[in-house]
Structure formats: C-alpha cells, structure tokens
Enzyme design. Structure first.
Site, short mmCIF file in Angstrom:
data_model
loop_
_atom_site.label_atom_id
_atom_site.label_comp_id
_atom_site.label_asym_id
_atom_site.label_seq_id
_atom_site.Cartn_x
_atom_site.Cartn_y
_atom_site.Cartn_z
CG HIS A 1 -0.42 -0.08 2.23
ND1 HIS A 1 -0.12 1.25 3.12
CD2 HIS A 1 -0.10 -0.79 3.46
CE1 HIS A 1 0.32 0.95 4.29
NE2 HIS A 1 0.50 -0.21 4.45
CG ASP B 1 -2.78 4.31 3.03
OD1 ASP B 1 -2.26 3.39 2.44
OD2 ASP B 1 -3.48 4.48 3.94
CG ASP C 1 3.19 0.49 7.67
OD1 ASP C 1 2.66 -0.19 6.48
OD2 ASP C 1 2.36 0.58 8.70
CD GLU D 1 -2.83 -1.36 5.52
OE1 GLU D 1 -2.79 -2.66 6.48
OE2 GLU D 1 -2.25 -0.27 5.88
CG ASP E 1 1.49 -3.70 4.88
OD1 ASP E 1 2.17 -2.80 5.43
OD2 ASP E 1 0.18 -3.39 5.12
CG HIS F 1 1.52 3.46 12.27
ND1 HIS F 1 0.31 3.13 12.46
CD2 HIS F 1 1.96 2.67 11.10
CE1 HIS F 1 0.02 2.31 11.75
NE2 HIS F 1 0.85 2.08 10.64
#
Length: 403
Positions: free
Chosen positions: A79, A81, A139, A173, A196, A378
C-alpha cells in the site's frame, strides 16, 4: 545506492497520508499523485496493462515465462498510503550506519536504545531513519519498492522462470479501506501476499477481528454558576466511560494473542463529546463479548444520566484471516520455505493489526502477510534496514519462481 533504496527514498518524498474522516475515494487525493507515478514506473519496468484506476489502485501484470503458463497466478500487494497518526509530509530520511547506542534523529528527538530495544538486532547494518518530525513511510513504501525492484529483476533475468505475477498497490490501507475497491476478479491471482509486515522474516496468517466503536456523549450544559443539579458535563461522562475500560487490556499492556480496547480519538466540550475506540481480539467468541461489553457500558451510563446520554455505534472492519488461510496452508508453507531458501529465519506470528490481506481473504483472495522490513512504524522513531530491504527483494524474486 541499490535500486530498492533509490526507489524507497523517492516514494517517501510523496505525502500520501490517508484521512479517516474523508468521504472521498481515495480518502486523500494526494495519494493519486504517487499512484500515477507508480503506474508510469510499472509500465517503464515492462509490466503489461500498468494503470491507476478511478479509485487510486495501481495495477500491473508480468506474464508467465514460456512454459509456465499453467502455474497459478500469484499476487503481490503493498500500500502507498501512510498512517494518519503522524504526518508524512516533508519526510527527510537519513542513512545511519548503526554501531549501537542511541540514534539522534534531530530536532531534539532521540531513539534511545534502552527504550527501543529492538535496535540491538541491527548493529552493523545501515538504517534509514527520520529527522524526528515525521514518520518514515516504510510502512508500506518499503513493500512497494521491494515488489517493483523484484519485478524489474525478473524482467532483466528471463532465465528465472515464473508464472503470471499480478501486482497491486492500494490506497487507504491505514484507514481500513485498502480492499474496499480492490478488483479481485480483474486482478486475476489465485492467491496473493501482502508485503506489509514488520522486521525481516515475519510471516503472518492470523490477525485481529476488528470493530470501530463510535461513542457520542450528549450532556446538558447550563452556566456553571447556576449548574447545581442541572449540569451534565459530557466531558466528565466521557471520562467515566473511558475509565471503565479494562486498564490491563489497553495496547500498552497487551501482546501476542491478547486483544485490546484502544481509545483512538476524543473531541468535544461540556455539551457533546465524540470518542473513537478500536476494539481488537483474535478469538471471535471473545470479540463478541467485548462488543457487548461496550454496549453494556452505554446502557449503564444511560441508566445513571438518562436515556440517550450515550449513543454507541459499531462497525466491523475486518476479521481474522486464519479461517480462510487454513484450507490453503500450502501458500504459507511456500512463503516459509522461501524465507529459509534465502537464509532468513521465518518468524510466524499473529498480526497485531489489520492488512489488506485480511479483507481480501474473506472476499476470496487468500492473502498472508510477509515482512517489508520496517520497525516502530507510524511514528517518528520508525526506521528500516537497507539490508532487510535488499534481502526482501531476493525473497520476492524467490517467491515468484516456478516451483
């Protein structure tokens, strides 16, 4: 600089942070900017019918080698995003040759080795880190770079035989919508792998059952100087609800197969408060109990403060993919043996989060999750090992080979 690193550094320069509050598709139109670049790159690499569709999904297909047309098509998914929790704009990555100890990221932020203890596994490796003001975006832009570099390798080395390979890079995602508009039929894979997961060697085919719980607390506000027996402060009622969540079942106190209640957002004032709570659990039986517990909290507070004070709405987001993977465990075994063949110790663990593969597995495309290589995603302490990225390119190539 290796091609996978060059690609990765290019991709993280694009801000593709998805938006959980948006009603557009994709949730942030800026995702399509990188998506268009990725579709162009797939075409330049040599994949067939490379495109970005109206929903922001990027597709491309590598035809089977001559004589391998009979093999089941394999899907490779990542992904584009990044997570809403930390900004992904103006990322300034830096490469550090790690010899141990703390890493000074910049802007007064330090990744302390005693706190982020996983760092000790990377002594002697080259790490890509942030400047302390943004997340990195490994990520899952690392997964994108690894898949693209592997596809380029296969095209440049036709002696490596393979079946048809189907590539898709998804938007959204991180807000649970990565599979929402995925064209499974058009994709054409018999099964797939998301690239991922976290550190090198991770292999996941179990994940949380997940529900989003939206709570609205409605108070009664009057001037505080005239409030006796009249004021119902929505902030205090919301605080009371949060305080009744099991303290030992918060994310900071759970691991492995333990579920949790996570207060993700709160906003409002004395008159009205909104709370977003994520409930996660591997066992479907306990998952149902945890959802009922949330409803019970609402009923209790309504009994204390009056009907309609607390309104709770729930939306199931995804379910444990294990049920759909168990009948096709040969695809997990294929990944495990591929790791071993590439001198990587497979680490089969439950995914303490969601992946596109969870939704896709329930919609007919079995899809375990493999490592992309990042750690501490994150947030500003996110990093990835260059050696892990390069090894994952080798793994994806090996996974694609005719067997």
């Amino acid at each position: 600089m290796s091609k996978v690193v060059e690609r990765f550094l290019k991709y993280v320069s694009y801000d593709t942070q998805s938006d959980p509050n948006s009603k557009t598709v994709p949730t942030a139109m800026k995702e399509k900017i990188l998506g268009a670049e990725l579709a162009k790159e797939l075409a330049e690499i040599g994949l067939e019918n490379a495109k970005i569709d109206e929903f922001g999904y990027v597709y491309g297909w590598l035809p089977a080698s001559e004589g391998c047309e009979h093999l089941e098509p394999i899907g490779l998914i990542a992904h584009m995003d990044t997570a809403p929790s930390t900004t992904g704009a103006n990322v300034k990555p830096r490469i550090v040759h790690y010899e141990g100890g703390d890493i000074e990221l910049g802007n007064g932020v330090v990744t302390h080795a005693d706190y982020f203890d996983y760092l000790s596994k990377y002594i002697g490796q080259d790490l890509i880190v942030t400047d302390g003001t943004t997340l990195l975006g490994a990520d899952d832009k690392a997964g994108v770079a690894e898949i693209f570099t592997a596809m380029e390798y296969l095209i440049e080395h036709p002696e490596v035989k393979h079946g048809k390979l189907c590539v898709c890079i998804t938007p959204d995602e991180e807000v649970g919508l990565g599979a929402e508009y995925f064209d499974i039929k058009g994709f054409g894979a018999a099964y797939a792998y998301t690239i991922d997961a976290g550190p090198l060697g991770e292999l996941e085919y179990e994940n949380f059952n997940a529900v989003k719980v939206d709570v609205v607390v409605t108070g009664v506000f009057v001037h505080p100087g005239m409030a006796k027996n009249k004021l119902k402060n929505a902030i205090l009622i919301a605080n009371e609800l949060i305080s009744m969540l099991p303290a030992a079942e918060a994310p900071a106190h759970t691991e492995n197969y333990e579920g949790y209640y996570h207060v993700a957002n709160i906003s409002g004032n004395e008159s009205s408060v909104k709370i977003a709570i994520n409930v996660r659990e591997f066992s479907i039986e306990k998952f149902k109990q945890m959802k009922q517990f949330m409803l019970n909290l609402g009923d209790y507070l309504n009994g204390v403060y009056g009907k309609g004070t607390v309104v709770i709405e729930m939306e199931d987001q995804f379910y444990n993919m294990k049920e759909k993977i168990l009948p096709v465990m040969h695809i997990v075994e294929r990944a495990k043996q591929t790791f071993l063949a590439c001198d990587v110790e497979p680490n089969i663990i439950p995914a303490r989060g969601g992946t596109d593969g969870a939704r896709l597995s329930y919609e007919g495309l079995p899809c375990p999750n493999l490592s992309a290589g990042e750690k501490y995603a994150h947030g500003v302490h996110e990093f990835i090992s260059i050696q892990s990225m390069e090894k994952m390119v080798e793994v994806v190539v090996a996974l694609s080979k005719a067997q």
